[in-house]
Write an enzyme that holds these catalytic residues in place. Structure first.
Site, PDB file in Angstrom:
ATOM      1  N   ASP A   1       0.829  -1.336  -0.441  1.00 52.80           N
ATOM      2  CA  ASP A   1      -0.232   0.291  -0.128  1.00 52.80           C
ATOM      3  C   ASP A   1       0.950   1.112   0.133  1.00 52.80           C
ATOM      4  O   ASP A   1       1.989   1.557   0.335  1.00 52.80           O
ATOM      5  CB  ASP A   1      -0.756   0.010   1.617  1.00 52.80           C
ATOM      6  CG  ASP A   1      -2.773   0.807   0.842  1.00 52.80           C
ATOM      7  OD1 ASP A   1      -2.371   1.151   0.009  1.00 52.80           O
ATOM      8  OD2 ASP A   1      -3.501  -0.136   1.603  1.00 52.80           O
TER       9      ASP A   1
ATOM     10  N   ASP B   1     -10.713   0.831  -3.952  1.00 48.75           N
ATOM     11  CA  ASP B   1     -11.703   1.356  -2.741  1.00 48.75           C
ATOM     12  C   ASP B   1     -12.428   1.181  -2.846  1.00 48.75           C
ATOM     13  O   ASP B   1     -13.560   0.006  -1.618  1.00 48.75           O
ATOM     14  CB  ASP B   1     -10.451   1.387  -1.118  1.00 48.75           C
ATOM     15  CG  ASP B   1      -9.167   1.404  -0.748  1.00 48.75           C
ATOM     16  OD1 ASP B   1      -8.665   0.772  -1.557  1.00 48.75           O
ATOM     17  OD2 ASP B   1      -9.424   1.943  -0.028  1.00 48.75           O
TER      18      ASP B   1
HETATM   19  C1  GLA Z   1      -5.608   1.035   1.821  1.00 52.98           C
HETATM   20  C2  GLA Z   1      -6.321  -0.239   1.002  1.00 52.98           C
HETATM   21  C3  GLA Z   1      -7.396  -1.185   1.483  1.00 52.98           C
HETATM   22  C4  GLA Z   1      -6.595  -1.266   2.670  1.00 52.98           C
HETATM   23  C5  GLA Z   1      -6.165  -0.112   3.978  1.00 52.98           C
HETATM   24  C6  GLA Z   1      -5.517  -0.843   5.325  1.00 52.98           C
HETATM   25  O1  GLA Z   1      -6.864   2.220   2.698  1.00 52.98           O
HETATM   26  O2  GLA Z   1      -6.670   0.659  -0.077  1.00 52.98           O
HETATM   27  O3  GLA Z   1      -8.042  -1.815   0.484  1.00 52.98           O
HETATM   28  O4  GLA Z   1      -5.651  -2.158   3.183  1.00 52.98           O
HETATM   29  O5  GLA Z   1      -5.312   0.737   3.523  1.00 52.98           O
HETATM   30  O6  GLA Z   1      -4.948   0.389   6.383  1.00 52.98           O
END
Ligand code: GLA
Length: 709
Positions: free
Chosen positions: A447, A511
């Site tokens: 990430d 997301d």
């Molecule tokens: C980001 C990612 C999510 C998840 C969160 C975890 O927002 O896009 O899919 O992995 O971090 O903190």
């Protein structure tokens, strides 16, 4: 030397897959004389005569043609390709071609400016798929420093390209198209996030007003880069259009000492005579041809983020793993919250060791059960980041990107590590590698949840060094752990670009797991990224991104067209939903070869209340199409939708795939649903099928299989 040596060719012509690029050095400057469809047997004199526009009043006595460098010294007032200086002088270059060499599908050109003491090298490679890859470099031949501000790759487009298309977005809504008139002036899309970002355009396109997804001409430029990017479109005062792409260089970031070379990230140039789908077909074919392209069957993936968030409990996750395996999941991914003091998003980033608080018996009980169940194991990292509340930051507060004397503003309570610092880089690499190798991790979800501000290493802008560091870190992790796959995530789709595509196997598309929103996001992310590289998950019944509630059918149809997965607490799913998931994973496994190797089709549909798209096998033996009812139809029965791209003369069996059932409001189904029908590809492309009258935010999936040769 002002002109190429007499033995050297003056013009290079590269041709592949219905694309031709003519690179002309005959006038002493380097000019892209043509980029588009092949011109047939046209000699150079004729091309020059056709492209000469005469001389208007109120201009130079002999009109200047914009070459690749677009220098003011040649009388051009459009944006120059190279910007830089030697202190207060040397701002206005004038390059002449020193050599032009064609070697098959590759052309190398060297340009010099003897007065300014710079040498520019250009490499043009036309891939067998018709993608033109352009690399440029500039070398400082002087004895003093040359400060480089920009070196962009400009490609001309014809006047009939009268519209531009690029993309914007935000968290939960990436890659939203913006189609605008290609008006006089300069359109600038710059990314200053230090990562490509949710707003990143991936490609800058020029289209004619008649270009659609299925037909018409399109030109597109994309940068193979994940740091600061520039994508430009300019129509000059002579009415000439051009597209450009280049790295966004921060002030002082590139000061070339004597003999030093700056290399641009590669620029990919795509031309299509078959609409935007033609751009996609070229880009997908090119990316798929790489030896490193993820080619093993893409496993059905379950990510636990929206199922448990930070609430890591071994028994619950074991139960989830059992449930996942029972519906056909092949890869189980443990998301954020397993390491250091990371019980919420306030702390722990930087401490990449398994937390004894969250995991008193370690990860091994989960990992071994996941593997016993026949699934791969994936783990989340965010290695470029650090929380101030972490052991790492307490020990090394100076390991962050910062302008000396100030600390950047926090975002999600975190700062960015300075990976140009060899100690910080080694810390991340070694800690991540230790966990990956010790725990048997098959897959990393990596990430990048905040953008860069004040991105300085020892006071000097360092976005490029940061970007090169993450590429090198990914490559090294994969070298040390053969078979390891890496997903690039950045709060969803904040680091999806052609540069990262060279170092990662998968992108987390967004997301946003709301299927309706996902339809648009996926439609446009696949413009250049092939669907097998895009994570597409069935989210919870009530979307965490919008609160909308969609049927399992709508979510399953949407998530099928990518690297499919699930992001939902299956312990809450009903028996009917679990049964639908079983059918869906079986269908995905059965058809993933088609989904991941076929040609994507975005159908131009007359009714704006619906989206239609599909994928057709390269040999046209089979296809899958989705009809998505986004809102209610204006008419009391929805328009027929076409299923183009099949072999016109072959017959296809038409089958409606049941993925849980779409809600309809009608007295009778269309006949093709009620009884078994076969039809020719020609009829499917022109007559099409009438969809059932669906509730809004419902979708159907149609499968076509050739029944004769
Ligand atoms: C980001 C990612 C999510 C998840 C969160 C975890 O927002 O896009 O899919 O992995 O971090 O903190």
């Amino acid at each position: 030397m002002a002109h190429p040596t007499s033995a050297a060719p003056l013009v290079a012509t590269l041709t592949a897959a219905d694309v031709e690029v003519v690179i002309d050095a005959s006038t002493g400057q380097l000019v892209i004389a043509h980029w588009g469809a092949p011109l047939g047997h046209l000699d150079h004199d004729a091309l020059q005569a056709l492209t000469d526009s005469g001389v208007p009043h109120s201009d130079l006595d002999e009109s200047a043609v914009p070459g690749l460098m677009r220098e003011s010294a040649r009388g051009l007032t459009c944006t120059p390709a190279l910007r830089g200086h030697r202190g207060r002088t040397g701002f206005s270059p004038l390059f002449t071609v020193d050599s032009l060499v064609q070697n098959g599908s590759r052309c190398l050109a060297v340009l010099v400016d003897e007065a300014l003491q710079l040498t520019l090298s250009w490499t043009f490679t036309l891939t067998p798929e018709g993608v033109l890859l352009v690399d440029a470099s500039v070398r400082n031949d002087g004895t003093d420093d040359y400060t480089l501000d920009a070196l962009d790759v400009w490609m001309p487009v014809p006047e009939r390209a009268d519209e531009t298309l690029d993309f914007t977005g935000r968290w939960l809504k990436e890659r939203q198209p913006q189609r605008l008139p290609f008006a006089p002036g300069l359109r600038v899309r710059e990314g200053r996030e230090g990562r490509s970002g949710h707003d990143h355009t991936i490609v800058q396109c020029a289209l004619t007003s008649r270009t659609g997804t299925e037909s018409g001409e399109a030109w597109a430029l994309g940068l193979l880069w994940s740091g600061g990017c520039r994508h430009l479109a300019e129509r000059d005062t002579a009415g000439r259009g051009a597209l450009a792409a280049g790295e966004l260089i921060e002030p002082g970031e590139q000061v070339l000492a004597a003999g030093q070379v700056y290399r641009t990230p590669t620029v990919a140039a795509f031309y299509s005579a078959e609409g935007l789908d033609g751009i996609s077909a070229r880009s997908h074919a090119w990316l798929r041809s790489r030896p490193t392209h993820p080619s093993s069957p893409r496993p059905v993936t379950l990510n636990v983020w929206e199922a448990v968030y930070f609430d890591h409990d071994l028994d619950r996750l074991l139960a989830l793993a059992e449930r996942a395996a029972s519906v056909g999941v092949e890869r189980f991914v443990l998301d954020d919250g397993w390491f250091g003091s990371r019980r919420d998003d306030w702390s722990g980033l930087g401490d990449w060791w398994v937390s004894p608080d969250a995991w008193p018996t370690g990860l091994a009980p989960l990992v071994s059960r996941v593997k016993e169940l026949g699934m791969q194991f994936g783990l989340w990292f965010e290695g470029e980041m650090v929380n101030p509340d972490s052991d790492l930051y307490r020990a090394h507060p100076d390991w962050i990107l910062q302008v000396p004397g100030r600390t950047p503003p926090l975002a999600r309570h975190q700062l960015v590590l300075d990976l140009a610092n060899p100690d910080a880089y080694a810390h991340v690499l070694e800690q991540v590698h230790a966990v990956v190798s010790a725990e048997g991790v098959d897959y990393i979800k990596w990430d990048h949840n905040r953008f860069l501000t004040d991105p300085a290493h020892l006071g000097v802008a360092a976005v490029r060094r940061q970007t090169e560091a993450i590429y090198s870190l990914f490559d090294e992790l994969r070298r040390r752990n053969p078979g390891l796959e890496i997903e690039s995530c950045a709060s969803g789709g904040g680091r999806i670009d052609l540069g990262m595509a060279m170092h990662a196997d998968r992108f987390w598309t967004s997301d946003q797991n709301d299927a309706l929103e996902r339809q648009q996001i996926q439609r446009w992310t696949t413009l250049v990224i092939p669907p097998e590289m895009l994570g597409t998950h069935i989210g919870p019944t009530d979307s965490h991104g919008t609160g909308r509630r969609h049927s399992i059918q709508m979510r399953a149809v949407t998530a099928l067209f990518g690297h499919a997965g699930i992001e939902w607490n299956l312990l809450e799913a009903t028996d009917d939903e679990l049964e639908a998931l079983r059918r869906w994973t079986a269908l995905y496994r059965d058809r993933r070869d088609l989904l991941h190797r076929g040609r994507g089709v975005r159908v131009e549909h007359p009714d704006p209340s619906a989206l239609v798209h599909g994928v057709v096998a390269q040999d046209r033996s089979e296809a899958l199409f989705a009809y998505v009812q986004c809102t209610t139809t204006p008419a009391n029965r929805p328009a027929a939708f076409r299923l183009p791209g099949l072999d016109p003369d072959s017959r296809y069996e038409i089958r409606l795939e049941d993925l849980g059932g779409a809600a309809t409001v009608q007295r009778r189904e269309p006949a093709w649903i009620e009884r078994s029908v076969t039809a020719t590809g020609a009829a499917l492309a022109s007559v099409g099928l009438h969809p059932p009258i669906l509730w809004p935010e419902e979708a159907i999936l149609v499968s076509l299989t050739r029944v004769d040769a």
